[in-house]
Design a protein around this motif. Structure first.
Motif, PDB file in Angstrom:
ATOM      1  N   HIS A  56      -5.975  42.979 -15.030  1.00  0.00           N
ATOM      2  CA  HIS A  56      -5.391  44.026 -14.225  1.00  0.00           C
ATOM      3  C   HIS A  56      -4.770  43.209 -13.088  1.00  0.00           C
ATOM      4  CE1 HIS A  56      -4.325  47.376 -11.344  1.00  0.00           C
ATOM      5  NE2 HIS A  56      -4.378  48.142 -12.303  1.00  0.00           N
ATOM      6  N   PHE A  57      -3.643  43.081 -12.813  1.00  0.00           N
ATOM      7  CA  PHE A  57      -2.809  42.237 -11.677  1.00  0.00           C
ATOM      8  C   PHE A  57      -3.366  42.821 -10.662  1.00  0.00           C
ATOM      9  CE2 PHE A  57      -0.472  40.494 -15.363  1.00  0.00           C
ATOM     10  CZ  PHE A  57      -0.318  39.276 -15.036  1.00  0.00           C
ATOM     11  N   GLY A  58      -3.253  44.095 -10.169  1.00  0.00           N
ATOM     12  CA  GLY A  58      -3.415  44.736  -8.807  1.00  0.00           C
ATOM     13  C   GLY A  58      -5.053  44.592  -8.335  1.00  0.00           C
ATOM     14  N   ARG A  59      -5.917  44.561  -9.376  1.00  0.00           N
ATOM     15  CA  ARG A  59      -7.292  44.314  -8.912  1.00  0.00           C
ATOM     16  C   ARG A  59      -7.635  42.912  -8.592  1.00  0.00           C
ATOM     17  NH1 ARG A  59      -8.504  48.506 -12.854  1.00  0.00           N
ATOM     18  NH2 ARG A  59      -8.968  46.577 -14.621  1.00  0.00           N
ATOM     19  N   THR A  60      -6.875  41.912  -9.514  1.00  0.00           N
ATOM     20  CA  THR A  60      -7.027  40.669  -9.443  1.00  0.00           C
ATOM     21  C   THR A  60      -6.423  40.236  -7.950  1.00  0.00           C
ATOM     22  OG1 THR A  60      -6.820  40.090 -11.738  1.00  0.00           O
ATOM     23  CG2 THR A  60      -6.406  38.330 -10.156  1.00  0.00           C
ATOM     24  N   ALA A  61      -5.211  40.972  -7.664  1.00  0.00           N
ATOM     25  CA  ALA A  61      -4.655  40.513  -6.441  1.00  0.00           C
ATOM     26  C   ALA A  61      -5.434  40.919  -5.059  1.00  0.00           C
ATOM     27  CB  ALA A  61      -3.181  41.203  -6.305  1.00  0.00           C
ATOM     28  N   ASP A  62      -6.247  42.210  -5.347  1.00  0.00           N
ATOM     29  CA  ASP A  62      -7.163  42.578  -4.401  1.00  0.00           C
ATOM     30  C   ASP A  62      -8.350  41.643  -4.153  1.00  0.00           C
ATOM     31  OD1 ASP A  62      -5.309  45.000  -3.737  1.00  0.00           O
ATOM     32  OD2 ASP A  62      -6.730  46.077  -5.222  1.00  0.00           O
ATOM     33  N   ARG A  63      -8.849  41.318  -5.129  1.00  0.00           N
ATOM     34  CA  ARG A  63     -10.003  40.442  -4.946  1.00  0.00           C
ATOM     35  C   ARG A  63      -9.705  38.799  -4.405  1.00  0.00           C
ATOM     36  NH1 ARG A  63     -13.661  40.675 -10.203  1.00  0.00           N
ATOM     37  NH2 ARG A  63     -14.895  39.113  -9.085  1.00  0.00           N
ATOM     38  N   MET A  64      -8.358  38.389  -4.758  1.00  0.00           N
ATOM     39  CA  MET A  64      -8.101  37.281  -4.061  1.00  0.00           C
ATOM     40  C   MET A  64      -7.314  37.194  -2.878  1.00  0.00           C
ATOM     41  SD  MET A  64      -6.590  34.991  -7.632  1.00  0.00           S
ATOM     42  CE  MET A  64      -6.584  33.384  -6.641  1.00  0.00           C
ATOM     43  N   ARG A  65      -7.088  38.449  -2.182  1.00  0.00           N
ATOM     44  CA  ARG A  65      -6.255  38.627  -1.048  1.00  0.00           C
ATOM     45  C   ARG A  65      -5.047  38.010  -1.366  1.00  0.00           C
ATOM     46  NH1 ARG A  65     -11.408  38.254   3.247  1.00  0.00           N
ATOM     47  NH2 ARG A  65     -12.497  39.904   2.276  1.00  0.00           N
ATOM     48  N   LEU A  66      -4.563  38.539  -2.441  1.00  0.00           N
ATOM     49  CA  LEU A  66      -3.031  37.811  -2.805  1.00  0.00           C
ATOM     50  C   LEU A  66      -2.178  39.120  -2.931  1.00  0.00           C
ATOM     51  CD1 LEU A  66      -3.715  34.751  -4.811  1.00  0.00           C
ATOM     52  CD2 LEU A  66      -3.257  34.755  -2.147  1.00  0.00           C
ATOM     53  N   SER A  67      -0.870  38.787  -3.260  1.00  0.00           N
ATOM     54  CA  SER A  67       0.115  39.800  -3.534  1.00  0.00           C
ATOM     55  C   SER A  67       0.225  39.809  -4.916  1.00  0.00           C
ATOM     56  CB  SER A  67       1.665  39.518  -3.004  1.00  0.00           C
ATOM     57  OG  SER A  67       2.234  38.527  -3.602  1.00  0.00           O
ATOM     58  N   ARG A  68       0.394  40.839  -5.731  1.00  0.00           N
ATOM     59  CA  ARG A  68       0.641  40.799  -7.146  1.00  0.00           C
ATOM     60  C   ARG A  68       1.681  39.902  -7.494  1.00  0.00           C
ATOM     61  NH1 ARG A  68       0.358  46.790  -9.705  1.00  0.00           N
ATOM     62  NH2 ARG A  68      -1.143  47.649  -8.271  1.00  0.00           N
ATOM     63  N   ALA A  69       2.836  39.623  -6.792  1.00  0.00           N
ATOM     64  CA  ALA A  69       3.819  38.657  -7.018  1.00  0.00           C
ATOM     65  C   ALA A  69       3.038  37.248  -7.069  1.00  0.00           C
ATOM     66  CB  ALA A  69       4.852  38.635  -6.214  1.00  0.00           C
ATOM     67  N   ARG A  70       2.270  36.787  -6.222  1.00  0.00           N
ATOM     68  CA  ARG A  70       1.752  35.509  -6.081  1.00  0.00           C
ATOM     69  C   ARG A  70       0.611  35.353  -7.312  1.00  0.00           C
ATOM     70  NH1 ARG A  70       2.180  30.394  -5.268  1.00  0.00           N
ATOM     71  NH2 ARG A  70       0.298  29.597  -4.606  1.00  0.00           N
ATOM     72  N   VAL A  71      -0.003  36.365  -7.659  1.00  0.00           N
ATOM     73  CA  VAL A  71      -0.953  36.321  -8.965  1.00  0.00           C
ATOM     74  C   VAL A  71      -0.079  36.053 -10.066  1.00  0.00           C
ATOM     75  CG1 VAL A  71      -2.400  37.524 -10.416  1.00  0.00           C
ATOM     76  CG2 VAL A  71      -2.691  37.831  -7.839  1.00  0.00           C
ATOM     77  N   SER A  72       1.229  36.647 -10.409  1.00  0.00           N
ATOM     78  CA  SER A  72       1.894  36.492 -11.507  1.00  0.00           C
ATOM     79  C   SER A  72       2.441  35.112 -11.508  1.00  0.00           C
ATOM     80  CB  SER A  72       3.047  37.446 -11.293  1.00  0.00           C
ATOM     81  OG  SER A  72       2.444  39.085 -11.688  1.00  0.00           O
ATOM     82  N   GLN A  73       2.817  34.504 -10.017  1.00  0.00           N
ATOM     83  CA  GLN A  73       3.391  33.091  -9.921  1.00  0.00           C
ATOM     84  C   GLN A  73       2.312  32.053 -10.444  1.00  0.00           C
ATOM     85  OE1 GLN A  73       3.813  31.608  -6.087  1.00  0.00           O
ATOM     86  NE2 GLN A  73       6.027  31.110  -6.553  1.00  0.00           N
ATOM     87  N   LEU A  74       1.019  32.440  -9.975  1.00  0.00           N
ATOM     88  CA  LEU A  74      -0.193  31.374 -10.366  1.00  0.00           C
ATOM     89  C   LEU A  74      -0.330  31.442 -11.854  1.00  0.00           C
ATOM     90  CD1 LEU A  74      -2.522  32.188  -7.486  1.00  0.00           C
ATOM     91  CD2 LEU A  74      -1.233  30.147  -8.025  1.00  0.00           C
ATOM     92  N   VAL A  75      -0.249  32.587 -12.583  1.00  0.00           N
ATOM     93  CA  VAL A  75      -0.431  32.727 -14.127  1.00  0.00           C
ATOM     94  C   VAL A  75       0.745  32.013 -14.651  1.00  0.00           C
ATOM     95  CG1 VAL A  75      -0.475  34.302 -15.794  1.00  0.00           C
ATOM     96  CG2 VAL A  75      -1.836  34.764 -13.876  1.00  0.00           C
ATOM     97  N   ARG A  76       1.965  32.381 -14.436  1.00  0.00           N
ATOM     98  CA  ARG A  76       3.231  31.593 -14.802  1.00  0.00           C
ATOM     99  C   ARG A  76       3.039  30.060 -15.010  1.00  0.00           C
ATOM    100  NH1 ARG A  76       6.125  35.952 -12.703  1.00  0.00           N
ATOM    101  NH2 ARG A  76       6.631  34.787 -10.916  1.00  0.00           N
TER     102      ARG A  76
END
Length: 318
Positions: free
Chosen positions: A17-37
């Motif tokens: 789940h991108f939202g929960r991952t972003a919350d745990r990392m204290r990042l935005s969802r966009a940043r999580v998507s960027q790191l995955v890509r």
């Protein structure tokens, strides 16, 4: 691979789940998507499949996770040991557990800490059924593993470690005891033992609901303060008790039958501490507890009561 890519990949593989991952990392969802890509470009193939409804690991993603997780845990443990030495985590951590299953997690975590953090001693004690948060609030516990959710403003709640199905503990002479399973609607036909003590309304409603899902009132039986007292009353036909499934193993006794629910939500377990008191020792215990909870899930607990053969303890994304 950079550390933020590694942590993002492993967290998303756990949460899916991108939202929960972003919350745990204290990042935005966009940043999580960027790191995955960025990591997928580095690897050269997709690691996740994404739809509007779900996120899942690809076969390559599952392989990468299996290869990386042991090394990541080892690195984290090494860093924590170095940090603990620098901070001087030579203290006593008081940990509470609410039932035998959570006690098993606490014991396993304590054994693991004895090897990895010999300067951190752990003292354990059972949380009273009739006062689920009192000792934590008074500082007698630093942290406890208990049923979730916890809706108390002065307490912090960690992620769910695992979940297990619920059963109805009922006198073996009661007609419901002959059933293979029961539903929440059946509770309108039997009084539920209530919990006497300092228990919040939301906690009591979880353990002793006032109404069935359709709104029928559920009669209340006598109040109890501990499990042995409750089961004595159940065996005597004074009422029934909602209980986690492992109760059938740890509290098997004549006169009490444990019948699985066909429709009840599982009970989740997690760590709870006083808000603002998540010390280094508490965080260290929390990390170890998450790991040993996975072992408890994989090992499962044996079931020796009719109707519970398919009852399972299961892991939940943390």
């Amino acid at each position: 691979m950079e550390r933020d890519e590694l942590e993002c990949f492993l967290l998303l593989a756990e949460e899916l789940h991108f939202g929960r991952t972003a919350d745990r990392m204290r990042l935005s969802r966009a940043r999580v998507s960027q790191l995955v890509r960025r990591l997928e470009r580095r690897v050269g193939a997709p690691l996740f499949t994404r739809t509007s409804r779900r996120v899942a690991l690809t076969s390559l993603g599952r392989q990468l996770r299996a290869d990386l997780e042991p090394h990541h845990r080892a690195i984290e443990a090494a860093l924590e040991r170095a940090s603990a030495t620098a901070r001087g985590i030579d203290t006593v951590l008081h940990v509470g557990f609410s039932n035998p299953l959570t006690g098993e997690i606490v014991l396993k975590a304590t054994e693991a800490l004895r090897a990895s953090h010999p300067g951190l001693a752990v003292e354990i004690c059972e949380v009273p059924l009739a006062d689920p948060y009192g000792q934590l609030r008074k500082g007698e516990f630093d942290v406890q593993i208990t049923e979730l959710p916890v809706r108390e403003e002065d307490l912090g709640e960690g992620p769910t470690l695992l979940a297990e199905e619920r059963v109805l503990a009922i006198g073996s002479a009661h007609p419901l005891a002959a059933r293979e399973s029961v539903s929440l609607e059946d509770l309108a036909d039997v009084p539920l033992l209530t919990i006497a003590g300092q228990v919040p309304d939301h906690w009591l409603e979880h353990h002793v609901p006032a109404r069935t899902p359709s709104g029928r009132p559920i009669p209340r039986g006598p109040g109890v303060t501990n499990m042995q007292e409750a089961l004595m009353l159940v065996a005597g036909g004074r009422g029934a008790l909602l209980a986690p499934a492992h109760t059938a193993t740890y509290y098997a006794r004549p006169g009490v039958a444990y019948i699985p629910f066909a429709d009840a939500e599982p009970t989740g377990y997690g760590l709870v501490w006083r808000a603002g008191h998540a010390t280094g020792a508490v965080r260290t215990f929390a990390r170890i507890a998450r790991e040993v909870a996975k072992d408890v899930v994989r090992g499962d607990t044996g079931r020796n009561t009719r109707g519970l053969e398919n009852t399972r303890i299961r892991g939940v994304p943390s």
